[in-house]
Design a protein around this motif. Structure first.
Motif, mmCIF file in Angstrom:
data_model
loop_
_atom_site.group_PDB
_atom_site.id
_atom_site.type_symbol
_atom_site.label_atom_id
_atom_site.label_comp_id
_atom_site.label_asym_id
_atom_site.label_seq_id
_atom_site.Cartn_x
_atom_site.Cartn_y
_atom_site.Cartn_z
ATOM 1 N N VAL A 153 22.231 66.092 42.802
ATOM 2 C CA VAL A 153 21.934 66.149 41.368
ATOM 3 C C VAL A 153 22.157 67.568 40.847
ATOM 4 C CG1 VAL A 153 20.077 65.975 39.669
ATOM 5 C CG2 VAL A 153 20.401 64.168 41.365
ATOM 6 N N LYS A 154 21.800 68.558 41.651
ATOM 7 C CA LYS A 154 22.031 69.948 41.243
ATOM 8 C C LYS A 154 23.524 70.225 41.111
ATOM 9 C CE LYS A 154 20.797 74.680 42.485
ATOM 10 N NZ LYS A 154 22.177 75.186 42.312
ATOM 11 N N GLN A 155 24.319 69.676 42.074
ATOM 12 C CA GLN A 155 25.761 69.859 41.999
ATOM 13 C C GLN A 155 26.333 69.191 40.748
ATOM 14 O OE1 GLN A 155 27.743 71.712 43.961
ATOM 15 N NE2 GLN A 155 25.968 72.387 45.162
ATOM 16 N N VAL A 156 25.844 67.989 40.445
ATOM 17 C CA VAL A 156 26.330 67.282 39.257
ATOM 18 C C VAL A 156 25.992 68.058 37.995
ATOM 19 C CG1 VAL A 156 26.044 65.191 37.872
ATOM 20 C CG2 VAL A 156 26.321 65.033 40.345
ATOM 21 N N GLN A 157 24.739 68.526 37.899
ATOM 22 C CA GLN A 157 24.330 69.260 36.704
ATOM 23 C C GLN A 157 25.121 70.557 36.549
ATOM 24 O OE1 GLN A 157 21.873 68.076 34.366
ATOM 25 N NE2 GLN A 157 23.098 69.581 33.255
ATOM 26 N N ASP A 158 25.368 71.248 37.651
ATOM 27 C CA ASP A 158 26.161 72.478 37.582
ATOM 28 C C ASP A 158 27.582 72.183 37.126
ATOM 29 O OD1 ASP A 158 23.953 73.858 38.412
ATOM 30 O OD2 ASP A 158 24.573 73.974 40.525
ATOM 31 N N THR A 159 28.138 71.073 37.620
ATOM 32 C CA THR A 159 29.487 70.710 37.206
ATOM 33 C C THR A 159 29.541 70.388 35.730
ATOM 34 O OG1 THR A 159 29.934 69.848 39.416
ATOM 35 C CG2 THR A 159 31.410 69.146 37.666
ATOM 36 N N PHE A 160 28.546 69.624 35.251
ATOM 37 C CA PHE A 160 28.512 69.271 33.825
ATOM 38 C C PHE A 160 28.316 70.514 32.947
ATOM 39 C CE2 PHE A 160 26.994 64.630 34.515
ATOM 40 C CZ PHE A 160 28.262 64.310 34.930
ATOM 41 N N ASP A 161 27.466 71.432 33.429
ATOM 42 C CA ASP A 161 27.203 72.620 32.618
ATOM 43 C C ASP A 161 28.440 73.515 32.524
ATOM 44 O OD1 ASP A 161 24.646 71.733 32.228
ATOM 45 O OD2 ASP A 161 23.749 72.988 33.803
ATOM 46 N N GLY A 162 29.250 73.575 33.554
ATOM 47 C CA GLY A 162 30.413 74.457 33.540
ATOM 48 C C GLY A 162 31.680 73.794 33.064
ATOM 49 N N ALA A 163 31.599 72.522 32.626
ATOM 50 C CA ALA A 163 32.809 71.809 32.214
ATOM 51 C C ALA A 163 33.271 72.298 30.851
ATOM 52 C CB ALA A 163 32.535 70.306 32.183
ATOM 53 N N GLN A 164 34.599 72.448 30.702
ATOM 54 C CA GLN A 164 35.208 72.847 29.436
ATOM 55 C C GLN A 164 36.180 71.741 29.027
ATOM 56 O OE1 GLN A 164 34.327 75.549 27.732
ATOM 57 N NE2 GLN A 164 32.873 76.213 29.350
#
Length: 652
Positions: A153-164
């Protein structure tokens, strides 16, 4: 396209889906939507009359199939009832056989009890072990799922937060790639996911992804309680057990829920961990436990059978030998092997049997000598007794020529010689019974003729005592297969005893019969008998009062001979008495030679006597075909003896 498909199960869930559908209809495709909205009325109008016309046909078909279903149910129930009726006797026989075996076999009872206890113990232990193993496997898998879920879940949230990303296709591609990475695809899917937008969001931004899920999963596989906890919680992690479909089967799993945000939209991310491998492991462990338990139970049963058989077999053998010894096979002995406790028991048993055989042989020899002595003495005394009797008769006939003293002496000599001859005859008869030489000469005869002959012969004695003999009977003729000479001797003895002890009161003779037996009772109202006297009334040479003067004579063997005669007829000779109320003797005979008696037609305890508060004085002596007597206590009855069909204390 994905959001359109995943919104289908959401629309009926609440009212929030209706504005979206209305909005979609008024959107850029409003023209196409309007064209599609016109098609249903044009196609529905022609089909409605057809459906109305087919309604009676459908109702008739429904009634027909309902009737057929009821007929099928009735036939099946009838077949089941017939099967139960046919199987029930077999089950009852099997149950009775098991109960009989349980009562009679200590070996069967011990082995079965051991098996039942072993099965119960292993079931409890197996259930406990299985439960503990299942809990440990589940807790281990749960801890692993929680740890992996936090990381993913942390990996998913980090990916979503850094998505452009700015367009819808890029968003969908990013979400798909991110969730596929969470899935951990390879030869085996490590975990599955359900990605769903949280409901009732007031300010969504670019709500381009509504829901996604692995394989055939939908949001429905997530327990409602878990969804509620995730929706109401913050960044906390929640879990719940669930089941999800894989192919054609449902597998157990653990669903772990979290919240993630993407482009200002809140999503529910559920990671589902498959517990099928753990379940298979648990099933294999349970199979091993049950198989091992069954094998161990069988081994315990075999050990119990072996040990019990080694212990019970000598006891069973001793029981068989004891039965043979009781049947007269005094040479039977137990087989002794070894030097253990059972062997010592067998040796002691054989020593006891040898001692009993020696004593019984000595007693039998002594009894035979006594019987031979009585028989020989009785035969040897007949010749001199005949001579003495002839001389006594000469002196008795010439007594009028003697002086008073010699006259009295001649009378005493004559009467005592008569009594001596009667005693000698009874001794000869008893010796024939003891030697087994007594033979039954049975033939059909009316028992009333025998009773009338006995009453007629006892008339002088009744007149002497001033007693009246009354005969009570409902039938006029009862034909019985009997030895009339022996039955006459029995009844004569009973009647003379009743007259002697009746104290001048009436004596009642009752005769009655049922479908298998006839009974004759002789009832007097004289001095009666106590319990101790009733218990010994059929003993040889026994008298209630040895010092009592006997005016009618008697040897003390009359009732003993009567009992032996009754035994030859396979009948019952029974006595009842009460002090001061008289006594009642009842003779019961089978109507046919060799027949058996179920119930006597006459009441043993007279119904004309009331004993308020004196139940201890009511005694019954029952004498069966084995020539043994037992004093029993009998309740009082009611009604005339000849009219009763009641039996109490029939067999000793």
């Amino acid at each position: 396209m994905v959001s359109d498909i995943k919104q289908v199960p959401e629309s009926p869930a609440g009212e929030t889906g209706k504005p979206d559908e209305a909005l979609g209809a008024a959107g850029p495709d409003a023209e196409g939507a309007g064209t599609g909205s016109l098609a249903p009325p044009s196609t529905a109008e022609p089909t409605q009359p057809q459906q109305v016309r087919n309604l009676p046909w459908l109702l008739s078909r429904a009634r027909i199939w309902t009737r057929r279903g009821l007929i099928l149910v009735l036939r099946v129930s009838r077949l089941v009832t017939i099967g139960v009726r046919q199987i029930k006797p077999g089950l009852r026989f099997l149950w009775r056989s098991i109960l009989r075996r349980w009562r009679r076999s200590m070996e069967f009872r011990t082995v079965l009890t051991t098996l039942l206890l072993a099965v119960t113990s292993f079931a409890i232990v197996g259930a406990y072990l299985s439960n503990q193993i299942a809990n440990n496997l589940f807790q281990e898998r749960l801890a692993q799922a929680e740890s992996e879920s936090r990381y993913n879940v942390k990996q998913v949230q980090d990916t979503f937060d850094g998505a452009q990303v700015t367009d819808q296709s890029s968003v969908i591609t990013l979400v798909y790639d991110t969730l596929t990475a969470v899935e951990g695809r390879g030869s085996v899917i490590q975990r599955r996911y359900v990605f769903e937008a949280a409901p009732e969001q007031t300010k969504p931004r670019n709500r381009w992804v509504e829901s996604r899920a692995s394989d055939q999963l939908t949001i429905r596989v997530i327990p409602p309680d878990l969804r509620k906890a995730v929706q109401e919680g913050g960044k906390q992690q929640f879990w719940a057990p669930t089941q999800f479909p894989v192919g054609n089967e449902d597998r157990p799993g653990i669903a772990v829920g979290n919240k993630v945000t993407f482009n200002g939209t809140v999503y529910e991310l559920y990671l589902i961990y498959d517990l099928n491998t753990a379940q298979q492991t648990l099933d294999e462990i349970q199979n091993v436990l049950w198989a091992g338990g069954a094998a161990l139970v069988l081994m315990i049963g075999a050990i119990a059978w072996y040990v019990t058989r080694n212990v019970v077999s000598p006891v069973s053998h001793a029981a068989v030998v004891s039965e043979k010894l009781a049947a007269g096979q005094l040479q039977e002995r137990m087989v002794v092997k070894g030097e253990d406790e059972v062997a010592r028991l067998g040796a002691s048993f054989n020593h006891m049997a040898a001692s009993l055989q020696e004593q019984i042989t000595q007693l039998a020899t002594l009894s035979q000598m006594q019987q031979r002595f009585v028989s020989d003495v009785s035969h040897e005394l007949r010749t001199p007794l005949t001579t003495v009797r002839m001389a006594a008769e000469v002196l008795f006939d010439a007594r009028d020529d003697f002086d008073p003293m010699n006259k009295r002496s001649a009378e005493l000599l004559y009467y005592q010689v008569e009594r001596f001859q009667s005693l000698l005859s009874d001794l000869l008869e008893i010796s024939r019974f003891d030697a087994g030489a007594a033979v039954l000469d049975a033939e059909p005869q009316d028992i009333f003729q025998v009773v009338a002959h006995v009453v007629e012969g006892a008339a002088p004695v009744a007149e002497e005592y001033g007693s009246e003999v009354r005969l009570n009977a409902r039938q006029k003729s009862i034909v019985v297969e009997m030895d009339s000479r022996r039955i006459e001797r029995i009844l004569r003895n009973l009647l003379l005893n009743a007259l002697e002890h009746g104290e001048g009161k009436p004596v009642h003779i009752s005769v009655a019969a049922n479908h298998d037996a006839v009974a004759v009772s002789v009832r007097d109202h004289g001095i009666g008998m106590s319990q101790a006297e009733a218990a010994r009334v059929f003993d040889r040479f026994w008298r209630a009062d040895p010092a009592r003067a006997r005016t009618t004579g008697g040897s003390g063997l009359g009732l003993s001979i009567a009992a032996e005669d009754t035994k030859l007829h396979n009948g019952w000779l029974q006595a009842w008495g009460s002090k001061g109320a008289g006594s009642n003797f009842r003779l019961t005979l089978p109507l046919r030679q060799g027949g058996s008696i179920v119930k006597s037609p006459l009441l043993l305890e007279p119904a004309d006597i009331d004993f308020p508060g004196a139940t201890s004085e009511r005694h019954v002596l029952v004498l069966g075909t084995d020539n043994t007597g037992t004093a029993l206590e009998s309740p009082s009855g009611s009604g005339e003896p000849a009219a009763q069909d009641h039996e109490q204390g029939e067999k000793p």
